[in-house]
Design an enzyme around this catalytic site. Structure first.
Site, mmCIF file in Angstrom:
data_model
loop_
_atom_site.group_PDB
_atom_site.id
_atom_site.type_symbol
_atom_site.label_atom_id
_atom_site.label_comp_id
_atom_site.label_asym_id
_atom_site.label_seq_id
_atom_site.Cartn_x
_atom_site.Cartn_y
_atom_site.Cartn_z
ATOM 1 N N ARG A 99 0.840 -1.215 0.000
ATOM 2 C CA ARG A 99 0.000 0.000 0.000
ATOM 3 C C ARG A 99 0.865 1.251 0.000
ATOM 4 O O ARG A 99 1.809 1.367 0.773
ATOM 5 C CB ARG A 99 -0.908 -0.005 1.236
ATOM 6 C CG ARG A 99 -1.637 1.307 1.539
ATOM 7 C CD ARG A 99 -2.851 1.513 0.653
ATOM 8 N NE ARG A 99 -3.456 2.815 0.809
ATOM 9 C CZ ARG A 99 -4.522 3.090 1.545
ATOM 10 N NH1 ARG A 99 -5.109 2.138 2.228
ATOM 11 N NH2 ARG A 99 -5.012 4.308 1.595
ATOM 12 N N ARG A 108 -5.596 2.096 -4.876
ATOM 13 C CA ARG A 108 -4.713 1.390 -3.940
ATOM 14 C C ARG A 108 -4.683 -0.107 -4.183
ATOM 15 O O ARG A 108 -5.653 -0.687 -4.647
ATOM 16 C CB ARG A 108 -5.136 1.682 -2.508
ATOM 17 C CG ARG A 108 -6.586 1.393 -2.257
ATOM 18 C CD ARG A 108 -7.172 2.155 -1.123
ATOM 19 N NE ARG A 108 -7.297 3.547 -1.462
ATOM 20 C CZ ARG A 108 -7.923 4.444 -0.754
ATOM 21 N NH1 ARG A 108 -8.491 4.109 0.356
ATOM 22 N NH2 ARG A 108 -7.983 5.683 -1.130
ATOM 23 N N ASP A 111 -6.689 -1.679 0.897
ATOM 24 C CA ASP A 111 -7.219 -0.752 1.894
ATOM 25 C C ASP A 111 -7.903 -1.590 2.962
ATOM 26 O O ASP A 111 -8.774 -2.403 2.637
ATOM 27 C CB ASP A 111 -8.211 0.213 1.242
ATOM 28 C CG ASP A 111 -8.702 1.289 2.187
ATOM 29 O OD1 ASP A 111 -7.972 1.643 3.129
ATOM 30 O OD2 ASP A 111 -9.822 1.782 1.983
ATOM 31 N N ASP A 113 -9.941 -1.144 6.564
ATOM 32 C CA ASP A 113 -10.584 -0.187 7.466
ATOM 33 C C ASP A 113 -11.198 -0.916 8.644
ATOM 34 O O ASP A 113 -11.980 -1.865 8.445
ATOM 35 C CB ASP A 113 -11.704 0.584 6.744
ATOM 36 C CG ASP A 113 -11.185 1.580 5.732
ATOM 37 O OD1 ASP A 113 -10.096 2.139 5.954
ATOM 38 O OD2 ASP A 113 -11.870 1.807 4.717
#
Length: 178
Positions: A99, A108, A111, A113
């Site tokens: 990343r 990207r 990712d 989260d």
């Protein structure tokens, strides 16, 4: 005789409380499917953490920016890590898997989260829980609703939007099963 690290970790975590956490995964550069699968393997190998289940993979349009379509999923973890420890582990995993952060919302390779963590509410510069935009994203809501249908329900689980609200998001943002 020395204990192997895995055995030592098992003994140390015995009796520690475990919390359910939901992690959003996405990629739109490089081999997206392979990147998500590698990230899931990394999540499974985190200390004091197990992978409970994973949603299907969904193809979604980039939201708030231009770029190739994303491949997204949501994973449920059971972990004894604190919220900031889990976030740090997610950031390390992103870096390990290539990343880069040239600008906000840039395409990207991966990712990750932290969307929700059982019993945790945070509002700091580094971490906000629940994730502040999780109810605004079809790429979170659809996989989350699917995943919650697979898991043993807990009263502390996040509640997805209603089916009609999810359908409206999906129509606006574009999402389909891979």
């Amino acid at each position: 005789m020395a204990l192997r690290p895995v055995m030592a970790a098992i003994r140390v975590t015995e009796g520690l409380p475990c919390f359910r956490a939901f992690v959003g995964l996405g990629a739109n550069l490089g081999p997206a499917r392979e990147n998500l699968q590698a990230a899931l393997a990394e999540l499974q190998s985190l200390p004091w953490t197990s992978l409970e289940s994973v949603s299907s993979f969904y193809v979604t349009k980039a939201v708030g920016t231009d770029g190739p379509d994303y491949l997204n999923a949501v994973a449920a973890l059971s972990t004894s890590l604190a919220p900031h420890e889990l976030l740090s582990a997610l950031l390390v995993t992103e870096l390990k898997l290539g990343r880069e952060r040239p600008r906000p919302l840039a395409p990207r390779t991966l990712d990750l989260d932290l969307l929700w963590m059982e019993g945790a509410k945070r509002d700091s510069k580094m971490l906000t829980l629940p994730h502040p935009r999780m109810t605004e994203r079809a790429f979170v809501q659809e996989p989350l609703a699917e995943l919650l249908g697979k898991l043993r329900p807990k009263s502390t689980d996040p509640q997805p939007l209603s089916p009609s609200a999810r359908a409206q998001l999906a129509a606006q943002q574009g999402i389909s099963l891979e």
